[in-house]
Write a protein that holds these residues in place. Sequence first.
Motif, PDB file in Angstrom:
ATOM      1  N   GLY A 133      -4.613   3.695 -10.667  1.00  0.00           N
ATOM      2  CA  GLY A 133      -3.232   4.149 -10.490  1.00  0.00           C
ATOM      3  C   GLY A 133      -2.241   3.170 -11.091  1.00  0.00           C
ATOM      4  N   LEU A 134      -2.471   1.878 -10.886  1.00  0.00           N
ATOM      5  CA  LEU A 134      -1.561   0.871 -11.450  1.00  0.00           C
ATOM      6  C   LEU A 134      -1.575   0.930 -12.976  1.00  0.00           C
ATOM      7  N   LEU A 135      -2.772   1.120 -13.550  1.00  0.00           N
ATOM      8  CA  LEU A 135      -2.845   1.248 -15.015  1.00  0.00           C
ATOM      9  C   LEU A 135      -2.042   2.471 -15.451  1.00  0.00           C
ATOM     10  N   LEU A 136      -2.150   3.553 -14.668  1.00  0.00           N
ATOM     11  CA  LEU A 136      -1.392   4.768 -14.997  1.00  0.00           C
ATOM     12  C   LEU A 136       0.109   4.484 -15.019  1.00  0.00           C
ATOM     13  N   LEU A 137       0.551   3.717 -14.019  1.00  0.00           N
ATOM     14  CA  LEU A 137       1.976   3.401 -13.938  1.00  0.00           C
ATOM     15  C   LEU A 137       2.410   2.571 -15.155  1.00  0.00           C
ATOM     16  N   LEU A 332       0.193  -9.384  -8.356  1.00  0.00           N
ATOM     17  CA  LEU A 332       0.132  -9.235  -6.897  1.00  0.00           C
ATOM     18  C   LEU A 332      -0.234  -7.802  -6.507  1.00  0.00           C
ATOM     19  N   LEU A 333       0.343  -6.829  -7.258  1.00  0.00           N
ATOM     20  CA  LEU A 333       0.020  -5.423  -6.958  1.00  0.00           C
ATOM     21  C   LEU A 333      -1.473  -5.166  -7.163  1.00  0.00           C
ATOM     22  N   PHE A 334      -2.033  -5.736  -8.239  1.00  0.00           N
ATOM     23  CA  PHE A 334      -3.469  -5.555  -8.480  1.00  0.00           C
ATOM     24  C   PHE A 334      -4.305  -6.188  -7.358  1.00  0.00           C
ATOM     25  N   LEU A 335      -3.749  -7.273  -6.770  1.00  0.00           N
ATOM     26  CA  LEU A 335      -4.519  -7.986  -5.732  1.00  0.00           C
ATOM     27  C   LEU A 335      -4.435  -7.336  -4.346  1.00  0.00           C
ATOM     28  N   VAL A 336      -3.513  -6.355  -4.204  1.00  0.00           N
ATOM     29  CA  VAL A 336      -3.273  -5.780  -2.862  1.00  0.00           C
ATOM     30  C   VAL A 336      -4.559  -5.428  -2.106  1.00  0.00           C
ATOM     31  N   PRO A 337      -5.509  -4.676  -2.717  1.00  0.00           N
ATOM     32  CA  PRO A 337      -6.708  -4.312  -1.930  1.00  0.00           C
ATOM     33  C   PRO A 337      -7.539  -5.527  -1.536  1.00  0.00           C
ATOM     34  N   LEU A 338      -7.409  -6.644  -2.270  1.00  0.00           N
ATOM     35  CA  LEU A 338      -8.196  -7.825  -1.917  1.00  0.00           C
ATOM     36  C   LEU A 338      -7.471  -8.675  -0.872  1.00  0.00           C
TER      37      LEU A 338
END
Length: 445
Positions: A133-137, A332-338
């Motif tokens: 989803g982030l890549l899509l954004l 930071l957004l990419f790290l959210v699930p971690l």
Amino acid sequence: MNQWLDERLHLSRLNDKFLRKAFPVHHSFFLGEITLFSLVILILTGILLALSYEPSNTLVINSFDPGTSDKPNLVPAAYHSALKINAMPFGDMLRRIHHWCANIMVAAAVIHMMRIYFTGAFKKPREINWWIGLLLLIFSALTAVTGYILPYDNYAYQTLGVVYAITKSVPWVGDWLAQAAFAGAFPGEQVIPRIYGYHIMLLPMILVATTGAHMLLMIKQKHTQPQYAKRVAYKKIVGVPLSTQQTPIMLLLALLFAGLVILFSAFIPVHPVEYFGPPSATPIANIKPDWYLLWVFGALAIIPGFSFTLLGGTITAEFVGAMVFPAIPIGLLFLVPLLDRSKDNMYYAENPTNHPVRLAAGVAFMVFMLVLSLAGYKPELIASGTLTTGNANAVLWIMTFLLPALSYFLTMAIVRGIRTLREADERERLAHGGHGGAAPGHSHD
Ligand code: HEM
């Protein structure tokens, strides 16, 4: 007919696998769909625009204002074709729908992402779909930016100059990178054909492939369920099947959405190319990117000027402001699930107030982005007397970190208040012999 098709295409197998998939009925789940409808409208209107757009910066005589035979009025073919599209029946309308849908797509994706974040839908097993989803954004924003350049009016030209300079500022490889990305030194002969290639081939292909992967993963992992599903049938998928109930709901929503976008476009014009005119050496005062990139622009505006050499490469404020600094919130957004260590979330959308730290961090992040976007208006803030040239950078930097910190603590306090009230309510209900319904606090999710 059904049997005829089934004997040839085995559609009933497809039916069992995909078309019976249950979709939760809740308005917040339409946000992803609105993003999807915007993408479809963008592709359709884009194909129609491509029929008349000329992807070339070769100079041609402006047929709307040809000048004289001694001094013909020469403008880039791309700019001229934008004027011609505006003059065609419904041409201006087509440009408006395409433009507004690009904005709506990014906005809907951002709000959809907020829903995913605040309800914990990014947690195991859906981390990969969060990253996709982030890549899509990111790719949606890049597609929109390349689209802005195509009419090649002076605004697009000046913006492209800024984007080229930012690319060139990458230490060690910047010169090579900028020339490779923009087909030669700016403004090269091939710059518009190159950006056209990105806008109508490369980026849409990436977007469609990534959206396909996003949808397949969502079907495989199933949606998180709204809270009411827990009461209806615990740990069971509650919703309406794609065929036949969800499809007409989606179709209705798609038509309603398309209707609203057309209505909106009929009244609100887009950026007037004829007003800015063809590319010229005259800079445009206070040029700004679209709202979703304003925060990068803000960072660039308040970073103090500097430059130093490191291992033969030059590190400039432009590079740090426009590339290094924005990589931090995106990272930071990419790290959210971690970073979120709370327990997995197979089934239910969580109540945000049951996860106060995540809620407050999300609010602080949004405030941080808003303040940086406000910093993009630094020249206007100085011109209006709100800030002075001497204090603008310091005030805006302090606000960039102070306001998110304040909003973090304020959100925590509000959530604490809400939970205290909720628990008091529950105690009172139990004291009066009440039972059933939802339990307080954590048992909500
Ligand atoms: C930009 C284009 C995007 C499109 C077209 C899109 C489309 C969709 C759709 C149609 C759904 C199912 C309906 C729903 O849950 O709302 C969905 C679910 C999901 N999306 Fe997106 N999305 C996009 C961007 C994003 C972004 C930016 C993120 C997060 C960073 C994201 C993360 C997810 C996740 C984790 C799910 C599963 C949600 C759940 O199970 O509750 N998507 N997306």
